[in-house]
Every structure is written in structure tokens, then in C-alpha cells.
Design a protein around this motif. Structure first.
Motif, PDB file in Angstrom:
ATOM      1  N   PRO A 162      -3.476  -8.659   0.469  1.00  0.00           N
ATOM      2  CA  PRO A 162      -3.746  -8.702   1.910  1.00  0.00           C
ATOM      3  C   PRO A 162      -3.800 -10.134   2.413  1.00  0.00           C
ATOM      4  N   GLY A 163      -3.404 -10.299   3.672  1.00  0.00           N
ATOM      5  CA  GLY A 163      -3.380 -11.633   4.257  1.00  0.00           C
ATOM      6  C   GLY A 163      -2.792 -11.580   5.641  1.00  0.00           C
ATOM      7  N   ALA A 164      -2.060 -12.628   6.013  1.00  0.00           N
ATOM      8  CA  ALA A 164      -1.492 -12.718   7.361  1.00  0.00           C
ATOM      9  C   ALA A 164      -0.536 -11.569   7.652  1.00  0.00           C
ATOM     10  N   GLY A 165       0.083 -11.006   6.621  1.00  0.00           N
ATOM     11  CA  GLY A 165       1.021  -9.901   6.810  1.00  0.00           C
ATOM     12  C   GLY A 165       0.364  -8.548   6.909  1.00  0.00           C
ATOM     13  N   GLY A 166      -0.974  -8.513   6.923  1.00  0.00           N
ATOM     14  CA  GLY A 166      -1.678  -7.246   7.037  1.00  0.00           C
ATOM     15  C   GLY A 166      -2.428  -6.883   5.775  1.00  0.00           C
ATOM     16  N   ARG A 167      -3.111  -5.735   5.836  1.00  0.00           N
ATOM     17  CA  ARG A 167      -3.924  -5.300   4.703  1.00  0.00           C
ATOM     18  C   ARG A 167      -3.103  -4.704   3.573  1.00  0.00           C
ATOM     19  N   HIS A 168      -1.934  -4.170   3.866  1.00  0.00           N
ATOM     20  CA  HIS A 168      -1.049  -3.614   2.839  1.00  0.00           C
ATOM     21  C   HIS A 168       0.388  -4.074   3.098  1.00  0.00           C
ATOM     22  N   PRO A 169       0.640  -5.382   2.989  1.00  0.00           N
ATOM     23  CA  PRO A 169       2.004  -5.873   3.243  1.00  0.00           C
ATOM     24  C   PRO A 169       2.966  -5.425   2.150  1.00  0.00           C
ATOM     25  N   LEU A 170       4.241  -5.591   2.427  1.00  0.00           N
ATOM     26  CA  LEU A 170       5.237  -5.294   1.400  1.00  0.00           C
ATOM     27  C   LEU A 170       5.010  -6.167   0.172  1.00  0.00           C
ATOM     28  N   PRO A 171       5.073  -5.579  -1.033  1.00  0.00           N
ATOM     29  CA  PRO A 171       5.013  -6.413  -2.228  1.00  0.00           C
ATOM     30  C   PRO A 171       6.300  -7.217  -2.386  1.00  0.00           C
ATOM     31  N   GLU A 172       6.219  -8.292  -3.126  1.00  0.00           N
ATOM     32  CA  GLU A 172       7.442  -9.025  -3.462  1.00  0.00           C
ATOM     33  C   GLU A 172       8.344  -8.122  -4.308  1.00  0.00           C
ATOM     34  N   PRO A 173       9.662  -8.232  -4.146  1.00  0.00           N
ATOM     35  CA  PRO A 173      10.567  -7.347  -4.892  1.00  0.00           C
ATOM     36  C   PRO A 173      10.322  -7.363  -6.398  1.00  0.00           C
ATOM     37  N   GLY A 174      10.107  -8.550  -6.960  1.00  0.00           N
ATOM     38  CA  GLY A 174       9.881  -8.629  -8.399  1.00  0.00           C
ATOM     39  C   GLY A 174       8.598  -7.950  -8.820  1.00  0.00           C
ATOM     40  N   ALA A 175       7.552  -8.096  -8.016  1.00  0.00           N
ATOM     41  CA  ALA A 175       6.276  -7.463  -8.335  1.00  0.00           C
ATOM     42  C   ALA A 175       6.392  -5.945  -8.260  1.00  0.00           C
ATOM     43  N   GLN A 223       9.155  -4.205  -8.639  1.00  0.00           N
ATOM     44  CA  GLN A 223       9.997  -3.788  -9.763  1.00  0.00           C
ATOM     45  C   GLN A 223       9.176  -3.704 -11.046  1.00  0.00           C
ATOM     46  N   ASP A 224       8.355  -4.714 -11.300  1.00  0.00           N
ATOM     47  CA  ASP A 224       7.530  -4.706 -12.510  1.00  0.00           C
ATOM     48  C   ASP A 224       6.565  -3.529 -12.509  1.00  0.00           C
ATOM     49  N   ALA A 225       5.939  -3.263 -11.340  1.00  0.00           N
ATOM     50  CA  ALA A 225       4.983  -2.164 -11.248  1.00  0.00           C
ATOM     51  C   ALA A 225       5.670  -0.830 -11.509  1.00  0.00           C
ATOM     52  N   MET A 226       6.827  -0.613 -10.906  1.00  0.00           N
ATOM     53  CA  MET A 226       7.506   0.662 -11.077  1.00  0.00           C
ATOM     54  C   MET A 226       8.007   0.840 -12.514  1.00  0.00           C
ATOM     55  N   ARG A 227       8.488  -0.226 -13.112  1.00  0.00           N
ATOM     56  CA  ARG A 227       8.920  -0.113 -14.513  1.00  0.00           C
ATOM     57  C   ARG A 227       7.745   0.241 -15.412  1.00  0.00           C
ATOM     58  N   ARG A 228       6.589  -0.370 -15.151  1.00  0.00           N
ATOM     59  CA  ARG A 228       5.387  -0.077 -15.941  1.00  0.00           C
ATOM     60  C   ARG A 228       4.987   1.391 -15.798  1.00  0.00           C
ATOM     61  N   VAL A 263       8.653   2.377 -20.676  1.00  0.00           N
ATOM     62  CA  VAL A 263       8.976   1.425 -19.611  1.00  0.00           C
ATOM     63  C   VAL A 263      10.269   1.842 -18.927  1.00  0.00           C
ATOM     64  N   GLY A 264      10.239   1.869 -17.599  1.00  0.00           N
ATOM     65  CA  GLY A 264      11.395   2.298 -16.833  1.00  0.00           C
ATOM     66  C   GLY A 264      12.438   1.213 -16.652  1.00  0.00           C
ATOM     67  N   GLU A 265      13.521   1.599 -15.995  1.00  0.00           N
ATOM     68  CA  GLU A 265      14.651   0.679 -15.771  1.00  0.00           C
ATOM     69  C   GLU A 265      14.979   0.609 -14.285  1.00  0.00           C
ATOM     70  N   PHE A 266      13.940   0.447 -13.482  1.00  0.00           N
ATOM     71  CA  PHE A 266      14.124   0.357 -12.031  1.00  0.00           C
ATOM     72  C   PHE A 266      14.462  -1.076 -11.626  1.00  0.00           C
ATOM     73  N   THR A 267      15.397  -1.216 -10.679  1.00  0.00           N
ATOM     74  CA  THR A 267      15.772  -2.530 -10.154  1.00  0.00           C
ATOM     75  C   THR A 267      15.530  -2.560  -8.648  1.00  0.00           C
TER      76      THR A 267
END
Length: 271
Positions: A56-69, A71-76, A137-141
Motif C-alpha cells: 500500500p502507498g500512493a497507488g492505493g491500499r491494494h495497488p497492482l503488484p509488480e509483474p515479477g512479484a 509471477q513469482d506469487a502465482m508460480r509458488r 511450482v507453476g510455469e506462469f509468465t
């Protein structure tokens, strides 16, 4: 159009699917605790705050995650590009919709929401489990851009040239109460369309025709540009999902009200 929803019976019959439990409560109890008490067999717990949003920050309480973050979360969590994903919660799909939207935004092409959530699953006599499954571990991109988004200026413009829906409860829209954000009110020109009215008493979405009629009452029809926001881009994703069920495209203002009021120069309407 393929429906973004799936029934419990169809999910139970589906092989080779990743199921994400995205239960969450503002103020608790933590969704992980609910997951441990019982979940759809094989489902993996997905956390709204850490897996589906950035800090959370200037972009709001639930902003978009960074693409890499993301991707890592979904693969996990075992998500792969070519494996269907089904998401569910226990609050009328309001949180599951954010998972559906985020996966779609980041490029997954086969994501559905369990209509009616966990209650529909158990109501159909289907089993629950307490054991967490082993997850490969998944293979999401991540491929950002799969769903239309709005930033603050675009949301303001849409409120005048199209239809911008405020998905929050009416009293928050009117500015009578604001339990979370520092300023009460709404984006000038936005139309109140509480998310709770997209579903029936059983937590299942209204039929496509009924949803089309509902949104037509707000001026949304084919050819009219539409978007939605809420407090932090969670229940507004449910509005986008409901419009997709109705066959109507819509953009999401991810930062939503929590982002809007972070800039004191932005106007606020009440009433």
C-alpha cells in the motif's frame, strides 16, 4: 462468449485445474485461518494483500503488484499458463473477482470464478478438506495488459464522457460514512452501483440478462465506455466481472478511492 463463472458440479468434474482459495476479511479473521478450517480439496490459499496486490502507498491500499512479484506469487501457488484456474471465496465472489481480474490482467486466458463460492460447493454436498496439498511450482509468465485499466485522470474523464461506477455501499458513496479512507465522498460524476446488487441472496451472480438490465439503468450499453472503482480496487473488480457476465466490457481503476484521495488537489463530491 465463454462465461467467466463455473458451477460446483462443473468444477468437481474438471481435471487438471488449479484452485485458489482467496478468502479475506477486512479486519479479520485472516483468510489463512479460514482456509485451514476447511477448503475445497486441492485448493491452495492465495492472499489478497501479498499475492494479488503490491505494498500500500500512493497507488492505493491494494495497488497492482509488480509483474515479477505477481509471477513469482502465482508460480509458488502452482499456477501455469496452460492450466485452467478456478478461484473462490465466501463473500459473494467479491474477493475472488480480484484474483480473476489480476490473472486476466497479467495474461492468463483461462480463469473462472466459482459462482456462489464455498457455500455453493458445500451446499451441493461436495467435500471439504483441512490438509494443504503439495504444490508443484507453476510455469506462469506475467504479461501485463490483458484487461483495461484506468488511472485517476482517466477515471475523472470517464465520469463525464462515459459511465464510471462506484461499487461501494451507498452511504460511503454519499460521504455519510468512511470506515477506511481519510476522506469521504466519491469521484465527481461517478454513479453508485453497489456490488452487493450483482448477486442474489445465495451469493450467485444474477443471470446475464438481469445484469444487462441493471447496468442499462446506469446508462451502460453496447458502445458506451464504462469503468469501475471502489475503495481499493477489490470490489470494483467484482463490478467488472459482473459486466463481463453481462457481455459488457469495462475498465478497472485499480487505485480506486484510496488512490484518489491520496492527492488533496483532486475534487470530492458528496450526496
Amino acid at each position: 462468449m465463454t462465461s467467466p463463472l463455473i458451477t460446483p458440479a462443473d468444477l468437481a468434474a474438471l481435471d487438471g485445474v488449479t484452485v485458489l482459495d482467496v478468502r479475506w476479511r477486512l479486519g479479520g479473521p485472516p483468510g489463512a485461518e479460514l482456509y485451514r478450517e476447511g477448503h475445497i480439496p486441492g485448493a491452495v490459499y492465495c492472499d489478497l494483500d501479498t499475492d494479488l496486490a503490491g505494498p500500500p502507498g500512493a497507488g492505493g491500499r491494494h495497488p497492482l503488484p509488480e509483474p515479477g512479484a505477481f509471477q513469482d506469487a502465482m508460480r509458488r501457488l502452482g499456477v501455469s499458463d496452460h492450466r485452467p484456474v478456478v478461484v473462490y471465496d465466501d463473500v459473494g465472489s467479491t474477493v475472488a473477482a480480484r484474483a480473476w481480474w489480476a490473472l486476466r490482467y497479467f495474461g492468463h486466458r483461462d480463469v473462472r470464478v466459482l459462482d456462489g463460492g464455498l457455500a455453493a460447493w458445500t451446499g451441493a454436498g461436495l467435500p471439504v478438506a483441512k490438509e494443504a496439498p503439495a504444490v508443484a511450482v507453476g510455469e506462469f509468465t506475467s504479461r501485463p495488459g490483458g484487461m483495461p485499466v484506468l488511472v485517476a485522470d482517466e477515471a475523472a474523464a470517464l465520469a463525464t464522457k462515459g459511465v464510471l461506477l462506484d461499487a461501494r455501499a451507498a452511504e460511503r458513496y454519499r460521504g455519510e460514512v468512511e470506515p477506511v479512507d481519510p476522506v469521504a465522498g466519491h469521484v465527481p460524476g461517478a454513479v453508485n452501483a453497489p456490488t452487493t446488487e450483482n448477486v442474489g441472496p445465495d451469493g450467485r451472480f444474477l443471470a446475464p440478462g438481469a445484469l444487462r438490465s441493471r447496468f442499462a439503468g446506469f446508462g451502460i450499453r453496447e458502445g458506451v465506455e464504462a469503468g469501475a472503482y471502489c475503495g481499493s480496487g477489490v470490489t470494483a473488480a467484482h463490478e467488472v466481472l459482473a459486466m463481463e457476465v453481462a457481455g459488457l466490457p469495462a475498465a478497472l481503476y485499480v487505485g480506486s478511492w484510496s488512490d484518489w484521495v491520496a492527492d488533496p488537489s483532486r475534487p470530492v463530491a458528496t450526496g
